[in-house]
Scaffold this motif. Structure first.
Motif, PDB file in Angstrom:
ATOM      1  N   SER A 161       5.087  13.382   4.860  1.00 51.90           N
ATOM      2  CA  SER A 161       4.195  12.219   4.764  1.00 51.90           C
ATOM      3  C   SER A 161       3.767  11.932   3.326  1.00 51.90           C
ATOM      4  O   SER A 161       2.986  11.003   3.096  1.00 51.90           O
ATOM      5  N   PHE A 162       4.258  12.754   2.390  1.00 51.65           N
ATOM      6  CA  PHE A 162       3.856  12.560   0.997  1.00 51.65           C
ATOM      7  C   PHE A 162       4.359  11.223   0.470  1.00 51.65           C
ATOM      8  O   PHE A 162       5.534  10.897   0.572  1.00 51.65           O
ATOM      9  N   ASP A 163       3.443  10.451  -0.087  1.00 48.48           N
ATOM     10  CA  ASP A 163       3.757   9.132  -0.641  1.00 48.48           C
ATOM     11  C   ASP A 163       3.264   9.103  -2.090  1.00 48.48           C
ATOM     12  O   ASP A 163       2.044   9.079  -2.317  1.00 48.48           O
ATOM     13  N   ALA A 165       3.068   6.832  -4.342  1.00 47.35           N
ATOM     14  CA  ALA A 165       2.205   5.684  -4.661  1.00 47.35           C
ATOM     15  C   ALA A 165       0.806   5.880  -4.079  1.00 47.35           C
ATOM     16  O   ALA A 165      -0.211   5.661  -4.744  1.00 47.35           O
ATOM     17  N   GLY A 166       0.767   6.320  -2.822  1.00 52.09           N
ATOM     18  CA  GLY A 166      -0.526   6.563  -2.191  1.00 52.09           C
ATOM     19  C   GLY A 166      -1.271   7.712  -2.841  1.00 52.09           C
ATOM     20  O   GLY A 166      -2.496   7.678  -2.985  1.00 52.09           O
ATOM     21  N   SER A 170      -5.052   7.694  -4.623  1.00 48.09           N
ATOM     22  CA  SER A 170      -5.993   8.360  -3.729  1.00 48.09           C
ATOM     23  C   SER A 170      -7.358   8.637  -4.363  1.00 48.09           C
ATOM     24  O   SER A 170      -8.392   8.552  -3.694  1.00 48.09           O
ATOM     25  N   SER A 242      -2.229  11.487   0.415  1.00 47.70           N
ATOM     26  CA  SER A 242      -1.351  10.333   0.191  1.00 47.70           C
ATOM     27  C   SER A 242      -1.675   9.164   1.118  1.00 47.70           C
ATOM     28  O   SER A 242      -1.348   8.015   0.812  1.00 47.70           O
ATOM     29  N   ASN A 243      -2.305   9.487   2.247  1.00 44.73           N
ATOM     30  CA  ASN A 243      -2.568   8.460   3.264  1.00 44.73           C
ATOM     31  C   ASN A 243      -4.046   8.412   3.646  1.00 44.73           C
ATOM     32  O   ASN A 243      -4.394   8.044   4.775  1.00 44.73           O
ATOM     33  N   GLN A 260       3.542   8.676  12.463  1.00 47.77           N
ATOM     34  CA  GLN A 260       4.039   7.709  11.482  1.00 47.77           C
ATOM     35  C   GLN A 260       5.472   8.028  11.058  1.00 47.77           C
ATOM     36  O   GLN A 260       6.268   7.125  10.796  1.00 47.77           O
TER      37      GLN A 260
END
Length: 367
Positions: A161-163, A165-166, A170, A242-243, A260
């Motif tokens: 789930s690592f993003d 950009a997010g 953060s 990240s989310n 997700q």
């Protein structure tokens, strides 16, 4: 059983015992680490070092002390009166954590399967009760096998789930949302997180060590278990951070992340979460029941059933609220226990022998 397999089982049992509802669901990680943004990494490093140290040390003392009662372990580390306080306090907190596990099972089943939290709590309570009535060796094998599986899937969900950009945004997002924090400073979070884990883990770790012969095995097993635990924590941390904009209101953030990635993974991970809750709840229930039954099998069964009923009804309390309120308070109190262990290992290093044990009111002769 080979030494390598024995180490894996010990490390796995340690991980399973402490990687329960709060950690695997992401609630503890969100409040202790994610809430501090990027500084949470420093807190995780502190917690990793402490987990590895006390995992190894507690099991090693278990090997040498061979205490019939975990009360002796607390007295050894903190003296007669403070040790007795921590003994009773830990039993109470272990029961609270057991209630948290049952509540977490209800929240997980309600959120993913939409069956209602009462069904979830009843299902988990019955399953845990049946397992706790089995022998210790059976419980350790279950915990030892489940631990690595839980960590692997926690890493898959967190890292998957690592993003980038997010993650880069953060810090700004956290400043704009109302996110509960367990402590006032990031560095305190690492200590407090480890100390509340230690309070519930110490009797279990000492009991694990008591059944072993080779000190080297338990020292390596405890160290590896602590390291594996925090690898899983770090993976979940980066996934949630990240989310964070989507997750800060969720009771079960890791389950949302798994959904997700893939609905199929979400379904499978919900089962993994229930396994994590189950393994921790079994360890908690067995630990308290064993302490109060004093080897009497009839009394053990009665206490186990009564505590299971308490856990079921106690699970009515909201999952996230219990963690938010109870864990930080207990963590600060547990810092005194960490200080006692550090003193015993690095300052008062006396061997566990006749004089040491008689001074503490214990009657064992350990080489």
């Amino acid at each position: 059983m080979s030494n390598t397999f024995k180490i894996i089982v010990l490390a796995g049992a340690y991980v399973s015992f402490i990687l329960g509802a709060g950690t695997a669901t992401g609630q503890e990680i969100m409040q202790f680490f994610v809430s501090f943004g990027y500084l949470g990494i420093g807190a995780i490093i502190i917690a990793a070092v402490l987990h590895m140290w006390f995992g190894a040390y507690a099991m090693d003392v278990g090997v040498r002390l061979k205490a019939e009662d975990s009360k002796d372990v607390f007295v050894y580390f903190c003296g007669k009166y403070l040790g007795l306080f921590f003994y009773w306090f830990s039993q109470l907190f272990i029961l609270v954590v057991f209630i948290v596990m049952i509540s977490g099972a209800g929240a997980t089943i309600s959120e993913h399967f939409d069956l209602g939290d009462v069904i979830g709590r009843a299902f988990m309570a019955i399953l845990v009760l049946i397992t706790a009535l089995l022998r210790l060796n059976t419980i350790i094998k279950i915990l030892g096998i489940a631990g690595p599986i839980i960590v692997v899937f926690s890493v898959i969900v967190g890292a998957g789930s690592f993003d980038p950009a997010g993650f880069s945004k953060s810090g700004e997002i956290i400043n704009g949302i109302n996110l509960s924090t367990a402590t006032s400073n990031w560095w305190q979070a690492g200590f407090v997180y480890s100390s509340f884990v230690l309070l519930v883990a110490l009797p279990f770790l000492a009991n694990l060590g008591k059944g072993e012969i080779k000190r080297k095995d338990v020292i390596i097993g405890g160290s590896v278990g602590g390291l594996i635990m925090l690898v899983g924590v770090f993976a979940i941390y980066i996934g949630i951070l990240s989310n964070i904009e989507q997750l800060h209101t969720k009771d079960i953030p890791t389950l949302f992340l798994a959904d997700q990635i893939s609905p199929a993974l979400g379904l499978f991970f919900s089962i993994i979460l229930l396994v994590a809750i189950y393994t921790t709840a079994v360890g908690m229930l067995w630990t308290v029941s064993t302490q109060f039954s004093k080897g009497n099998s009839h009394k053990y069964r009665i206490i186990t059933i009564v505590l299971t009923i308490i856990g079921f009804f106690g699970g009515l309390f909201p999952f996230a609220k219990i963690i938010d309120f109870v864990y930080p308070i207990v963590g600060y109190i547990g810092l005194i226990l960490i200080a006692g262990m550090l003193y015993r290992q690095f300052i008062n290093k006396g061997k566990i022998g006749i004089k040491t044990l008689e001074t503490l009111g214990l009657n064992k002769n350990i080489n």
